[in-house]
Scaffold this active site. Sequence first.
Site, PDB file in Angstrom:
ATOM      1  N   HIS A  83     -31.077  10.148  -8.441  1.00 18.58           N
ATOM      2  CA  HIS A  83     -32.391   9.569  -8.784  1.00 18.58           C
ATOM      3  C   HIS A  83     -32.747   8.478  -7.775  1.00 18.58           C
ATOM      4  CE1 HIS A  83     -33.166  11.488 -12.600  1.00 18.58           C
ATOM      5  NE2 HIS A  83     -32.106  10.977 -13.207  1.00 18.58           N
ATOM      6  N   GLU A  94     -27.054   9.264 -11.070  1.00 20.51           N
ATOM      7  CA  GLU A  94     -28.019   8.163 -10.923  1.00 20.51           C
ATOM      8  C   GLU A  94     -28.337   7.911  -9.453  1.00 20.51           C
ATOM      9  OE1 GLU A  94     -29.663   7.362 -13.383  1.00 20.51           O
ATOM     10  OE2 GLU A  94     -28.302   8.251 -14.860  1.00 20.51           O
TER      11      GLU A  94
HETATM   12 ZN   LIG Z   1     -31.163  11.537 -14.961  1.00 18.98          ZN
END
Ligand SMILES: [Zn+2]
Length: 696
Positions: free
Chosen positions: A483, A480
């Site tokens: 991202h 995450e």
């Molecule tokens: Zn992902």
Amino acid sequence: MPASDSLMSDSNPLLQDWQTPYGLPPFATLCPAHFEPALRAAMQMHRDELAALAANPAAPDFDNTLAAFDRTGHRLARVAATFYNLTSSATSPELQAVQRTVAAPMAAHHSAVYNDAALFQRVAVLHARRETLGLTAEQQRLLERVHTDFVRAGARLAPAAQARHAQVMQELARLTTTFAQNVLHDESGWQLPLHGEADLAGLPDFVRANARQAALDRGLPGHVVTLSRSLVVPFLGFSTRRDLREQAWRAWTGRGEHAGANDNREVVRDILRLRNEQARLHGHASFADHALTDTMAGTRAAVQQLLGQVWPRALEAVERERQALLEVQREAGDRGEIEPWDWRFWAEKVRRQRYAVDDAEVKPYFELNRVVQAALDCAQRLFGLQFTPRDDIPVYHPDVQAYEVRNAAGVVTGIFLQDNFARPAKRSGAWMSNLRWQHRNAADGGRQLPVILNNNNFAKGGAGEPTLLSLDDARTLFHEFGHGLHGLLSDVTYERLSGTQVLRDFVELPSQIFEHWISEPEVLQRHARHHQTGEPIPPALVQQLQRAQRFGQGYETVRYTASAMVDLAIHALQDAEPPADVCAWESELLQRAGLPHGVGLNHRLVHFQHLFAGSSYASGYYVYLWAEVLDADGYGAFREAGSPFDPAVAEALRRHIYASGNSVEPGAAFAAFRGRPATVQPLLEKRGLVPVGADA
Ligand SMILES: [Zn+2]
């Protein structure tokens, strides 16, 4: 808060300028009743902006049409982002009611924007002359993207078809909201109380502590197992109570499949029927064909080719694993069939016996705060980013930590919010979202700072206890965060091309490639330290971990690939009417494909949020594997350079992958980073599906 006064546009805090640090939402002053009127008012403001743009008497040019269009709707985006972050991470019955009420009007607004004939006419005129406009590469990319957005929203359809398309999209918005709420209902409504030692049998301390905390969170005595992944997965791995494992497994895989008000079986069928109609309106035979035209893969055949390369090798690997499970099970004097609720239990035993790795032995080295520091440190060493905690930035829950992010030159480049813990009012899974995208297209020419969020769902350690993660949890946090970096490092002019707004099968590259660093010996040595003694994780334990990890790859790959095949197959159906029983259809398909009994799926259609809680991953669950081809090959650039922090490779990665958003075609972006297109071999090697160095 009293409703009526504060709902007026001049006193509704959502519609005012936010005088908070970096203009974050003033969460403390917001209440659910503010959202519907604010969203409606912001939609109206957006329509007014667009009407002025469409009525511009000047002939369309890039600036007065595309750049101007990119500048519209900021108020709406701001309110909507605030709303959807709350409904995901800190929801309530009141917010859920608003969510159901606004889903269709929001979808209708989106359709109205992209079905505005005068507006589309201006875009289409420019698109037809795109070669002659003297545009920069990024401007050309914006023109293509916006034109495609209009076309896919139905701008080129005849009026009757266009009206029907808009209806279909509104109905889908309503149904996907219902789907998500039904899953949350089943997740938060189920708990398995554990009474005394007999029920706690086999559970190591960290699982007991998490189960105790889960009980406290719910105001219950003793221990409970919930359907939070970070609790139910270890429970299935350790509990020696086969009957309780079966109960937990059935509850976990039965989400969405209970008769009554929260049954997702008909919801899934309704969504499939509408998606098929949506695809037909666009002239495609199936939803999969329609969805895949706007991806890097481009066609169903390209996706099937990749799944076809992986599936038989994954079946071979999972069969080897099953044999190992059976041997250990027989040695333990158990001759029963391995059922889906047994697999993790015996796999855990194999890991301990053959690889001498015990999750309970590993976890003390992955204390949450240290793992967070590891991620921030990698971002600093790779990209020069500095993260400074700022407790004066408003957040929506005390669990959330806000950071100010500076680049190597000391300039603030973004704001990062991290929300790591599972809560009953938060949806399951882990995800990145935003409150604002980076861009340089503001009316005053200024740069808009991105505000990026990461959500995880780790079970919080008991009172005064540290939160200890598994290596899988730590990898999820890195994923995450990858991202998050895609949002924070974005460096583009136009908002529509910013951050993670790339093609779906490219979006997992920045997240998945970042996972590699949590396994780097150098990173582990520095950050994976015992939470009590401060000793670094022993290198031998790391090697054992990695060998043990390859052991589970067959299981993980088979389950993932099976889910991707189910997704693609159900969305490739051409019949207007979906299968009468989607659960039966799903199990028949998996049986035909040879999914071994005992593996089981935990993403069944009735709770598969990627597919039905929204539409962006529908017929797109394959994207993780597609991106893994890119990340496995891409990470090889660091191996070849001899260091996981090689500055030249890191700079190429930042520039071509993390910073470029959707301003470059994804295949070209990858080739610019790697110096050539990606190959599938490194993926197969990484997953242990072929011997290293063998031909794919
Ligand atoms: Zn992902």
